[in-house]
Design an enzyme around this catalytic site. Structure first.
Site, PDB file in Angstrom:
ATOM      1  N   LYS B  12       0.864  -1.189   0.000  1.00 41.90           N
ATOM      2  CA  LYS B  12       0.000   0.000   0.000  1.00 41.90           C
ATOM      3  C   LYS B  12       0.895   1.231   0.000  1.00 41.90           C
ATOM      4  O   LYS B  12       1.790   1.364   0.842  1.00 41.90           O
ATOM      5  CB  LYS B  12      -0.898   0.016   1.236  1.00 41.90           C
ATOM      6  N   THR B  57      -3.236  -5.412   0.890  1.00 39.43           N
ATOM      7  CA  THR B  57      -2.637  -4.089   1.027  1.00 39.43           C
ATOM      8  C   THR B  57      -3.456  -3.256   2.012  1.00 39.43           C
ATOM      9  O   THR B  57      -2.910  -2.411   2.714  1.00 39.43           O
ATOM     10  CB  THR B  57      -2.532  -3.387  -0.340  1.00 39.43           C
ATOM     11  N   ASP B  58      -4.732  -3.521   2.077  1.00 44.03           N
ATOM     12  CA  ASP B  58      -5.569  -2.827   3.060  1.00 44.03           C
ATOM     13  C   ASP B  58      -5.111  -3.154   4.487  1.00 44.03           C
ATOM     14  O   ASP B  58      -5.132  -2.281   5.367  1.00 44.03           O
ATOM     15  CB  ASP B  58      -7.035  -3.241   2.872  1.00 44.03           C
ATOM     16  N   PHE B 159      32.495  27.917 -13.869  1.00 38.60           N
ATOM     17  CA  PHE B 159      32.457  26.725 -14.715  1.00 38.60           C
ATOM     18  C   PHE B 159      33.237  27.011 -15.991  1.00 38.60           C
ATOM     19  O   PHE B 159      32.806  27.796 -16.847  1.00 38.60           O
ATOM     20  CB  PHE B 159      31.015  26.298 -15.048  1.00 38.60           C
ATOM     21  N   GLN B 219      29.563  18.965  -9.762  1.00 38.30           N
ATOM     22  CA  GLN B 219      30.109  17.673  -9.360  1.00 38.30           C
ATOM     23  C   GLN B 219      31.046  17.837  -8.160  1.00 38.30           C
ATOM     24  O   GLN B 219      31.002  17.043  -7.206  1.00 38.30           O
ATOM     25  CB  GLN B 219      30.904  17.037 -10.523  1.00 38.30           C
ATOM     26  N   ASN B 245      21.005  20.773 -11.874  1.00 34.48           N
ATOM     27  CA  ASN B 245      21.642  22.082 -11.979  1.00 34.48           C
ATOM     28  C   ASN B 245      20.567  23.037 -12.483  1.00 34.48           C
ATOM     29  O   ASN B 245      20.257  23.056 -13.678  1.00 34.48           O
ATOM     30  CB  ASN B 245      22.837  22.003 -12.933  1.00 34.48           C
TER      31      ASN B 245
END
Lengths: 298, 298, 298, 298
Positions: B12, B57-58, B159, B219, B245
């Protein structure tokens, strides 16, 4: 009988601007999303495709960036007014008015081992500060606001006394979770305002009222928040709210022999209650035009 | 040659739980989103639709709420371990393992005129604290983390020096905005941890490193953040990052005779750079299985 | 003992490309979102910030657009292979491999009074066609797929026979709504494939199986869909699914004396069941590396 | 001078209803999202928290489900009218009016090898059909509409002739991609309408006009779409549009010696143009109240 152009407005939406004030090494970052729209004598382009009067939406975008350079950026209210005054000006006779809407996202300085950093920031909060400025000829209206201010009370909220009408099954409660995401907008009576101080004070008042009031309905909480804002701020004509009632349901654990003294809750997505209301002074003009286009508030 | 069932998992997802600790008038609210999944000997339901082995799942959903009542809620790591131990247990021989993923949303107390409020809260920050616990037989792995920690440096980022290859047009820069939304996950070597203290320390280290490092590439920033975390936390085996980025482009105002000394930026949505990397100790086992299913990290 | 760089990958995400084939007046529009990532010998930029080996993510973006011009755009599979071959090439010795992920949004021609239009289009469907191509040295793997294919059966679905364990309260049913949003990805054994025909056939097979099978569990439906695909397509090695069980709850109208013979349902948002499983041939290699980074499938 | 309650409205938002007509084995599925709101004499709960007049929002939710059972579900217009008439009724004297807003999501039958399936469906299209019904006393207004109808022309669109004003830099073009996501709402003059036929015809007219018109501006296209709708439908008083100009920018490939004859485009997210306009008959009343609360249209 004929078919005619009705109300219209055009511009550039969601111009993302980040302004960095680098006048000292301690930078100030302002992060906004600007929507600029004009209205006026623009019927030709609708009827014939002639763009002779059309100030291109691309030009409106450029103007955002240019005015941020020429005049800097202090508050969204001041910037929106500057944008509106730029376009509603005798040099553009076709422009009857301008609507400038800005959202602002807040950032805190990063706390480092050496203290708050000069030029590193971290996004703060989920809420957004907003403004809508309308300039119609010489008339300017400033509507400040915020959205997505999510608040919750884990007690101090009741809901009962509602009528049992057809299809009513809700059980009365004297202790529930009350949660909402506050969207509020307030209209100023003038433009000579310390915008940052005013915003901080209104926000603090709303939070204080939400926290302090023992709630009998979300409507009551809403009205008390609005009333407190108007009482404290004579320069504010009215305040409007759109507040979802974000339901939290107490989980029934009795099938397994467990009680649940208001400790374990399911936070539901949909449906949700929705309360929309204005709180206003009784001696101010309505000025509904300034609210046009504000989703949830018009 | 035949067709067979491969790796599988079921459960669930997104069980929304708000737990209120009311043991004192000063309530503590914990707001989480739990995804419980099991794996093991469940082939029958795939092949024949027989659900004789299937823990519904309940039921997994109910277990979230019941365990929150019987054992309370301190940290997401402790709760995820408790859920996993509940299901990976001799009474359920068909269950080979469990995967419990929890997201936590943070709340601050509302500041009122009388100080921080006992039972009124306001959502804090955009980021989400996360955990993924995998219990496979007796082996438990805890991966703590956070997502959507949005940070920005208004300077201190360069950069350049990249090769000029086919289709390169990017201009080198020695001063740009560096912005990212940090998603990080770190794997603990054990389960005897002060989870809240550990989380707070890792988060603070990452923020400090992001702020302090003069960046030559995203990086490099990422690696330094990871290295600092591992250096400070011997109990952490590895940390993985997924960092977009988030480009901010300097607006060219020269057509109008305006300079732009890194003050006016356009914040772009897409495309964005994307850096994904792990920083790890060289003397720990890889344990890739524990990372399965973590979007962006496997 | 030391701290080292682990698995890493970098590139440009979500490059939005619309390609218009104008070779005849009957235009063909291809609308895609490309994420290009490289891996290999890129440790320097992490350790020192030296970018001498780094093919800029901006260059990867430019390459998307340039290759769309030089080679056109037929299928996302072909284009992703072309991108991967461009970068994993002797001229870039630092590149060990490439991962190219593409999403495609579909458009129909607008139906006009004069028939389907030559150059006017309307977005079709909510689903997205996907591909992930990994080229590692000379080894290429193509994983085709689709996401957000939302399907619903208004009958023909049961769920019962599950064990009554601790915290079970779910009631058995022999008639429920079954709804899911299919995300499926399938790995091809080669690259010499008629990609469009293969995609259309796999999609049709999945839809047919979903519709025709009387369901005893979503797991059974999933497996039958996968089995049918592998039976019909010898060139597909395995298929993986991530399928939420989008719960529809029958509304109890008995408080007002109304029955509800499976006609009135509440469509819930959260929580939802989640079934993740692979269906595979038993004589193919696992090739788990190709699945890395595919959210929900690794 | 005092502080008073202004315009207000409350109810339950986003009640998710799936209705299955099982009167024949060929089921019909209707999938909607209902927001029910009331206004009238509800000041007490705002001022004192007394809920004696408040028809609980939970009751409004129950009413959605009950009316779907008692009266079935044909069109959203009919159902919204039925909801409004249920609440604006002498038995609820405090209710001055109701506003019922419904969104509908469309489904197609799954095509199987044996033809369209009786009870298996697949979500169709990205667009949403909408209605807002306002009943104020005995006066009813129906505003039908659709949102997110995404369309694109790959040629047949120009934009030039705009004035060169301060900060204009846009280059004129006689061949561009024109793309928008149509949101349109139209007000009917009465309620005796074949709602499905009317909707289909309006949608088809808008698509035909979008496709056929050689566009000189998005404004021109919008007006022509609206004019065609009003010309063909005497029962429609006015139609309003909110249309973003979803920019597609031609990629400059000249740095690499490549031309780009309108084949390779970058689809931008933000900013976008935004055109909002009404097309109306000149002999109908404005009825602005009915538009209140429709985001983008008031």
């Amino acid at each position: 009988m004929g078919i005619v152009l009705g109300t219209n407005r055009y511009g550039k939406a969601e111009v993302r601007l980040v302004h960095v004030d680098r006048s000292t090494p301690r930078h100030v970052v302002t992060d906004v999303n600007v929507t600029s729209q004009l209205f006026g004598d623009f019927a030709d382009t609708f009827h014939t495709g002639s763009n002779a009067a059309v100030i291109a939406t691309d030009t409106q975008k450029n103007t955002v960036y240019a005015l941020a350079r020429t005049g800097g950026f202090t508050t969204i209210e001041e910037f929106a007014l500057r944008m509106a005054r730029h376009f509603v000006d005798p040099r553009y006779p076709q422009v009857g008015g301008a609507r400038q809407e800005i959202e602002q996202y807040s950032w805190d300085r990063v706390d480092t081992a050496d203290g708050p950093h000069d030029h590193a920031f971290v996004r703060a909060g989920t809420e957004t500060r907003t403004v809508v400025v309308t300039r119609h000829g010489d008339t300017e209206t400033v509507i400040s606001g915020l959205t997505d201010l999510v608040v919750l009370k884990s007690t101090g909220s009741e809901f009962h006394g509602f009528p049992q009408v057809e299809y009513t099954s809700l059980v009365e409660t004297d202790d529930r979770i009350l949660a909402t995401s506050v969207s509020a907008r307030w209209r100023h009576l003038g433009t000579d305002v310390d915008w940052d101080a005013s915003f901080a004070a209104v926000r603090a008042t709303m939070l204080d009222r939400f926290a302090q009031i023992h709630s009998l309905s979300l409507q009551q909480t809403l009205y008390a928040m609005g009333e407190a804002v108007l009482e404290a701020h004579p320069g504010i004509a009215e305040i409007r709210f759109s507040m979802p009632n974000k339901h939290h349901f107490l989980v029934d654990l009795s099938p397994w022999g467990l009680d649940n003294p208001n400790e374990v809750w399911f936070a539901a997505d949909r449906p949700y209650g929705l309360i929309e209301a204005a709180v206003t002074r009784d001696d101010v003009s309505a000025d509904d035009g300034a609210w046009a286009g504000i989703a949830g508030f018009c």
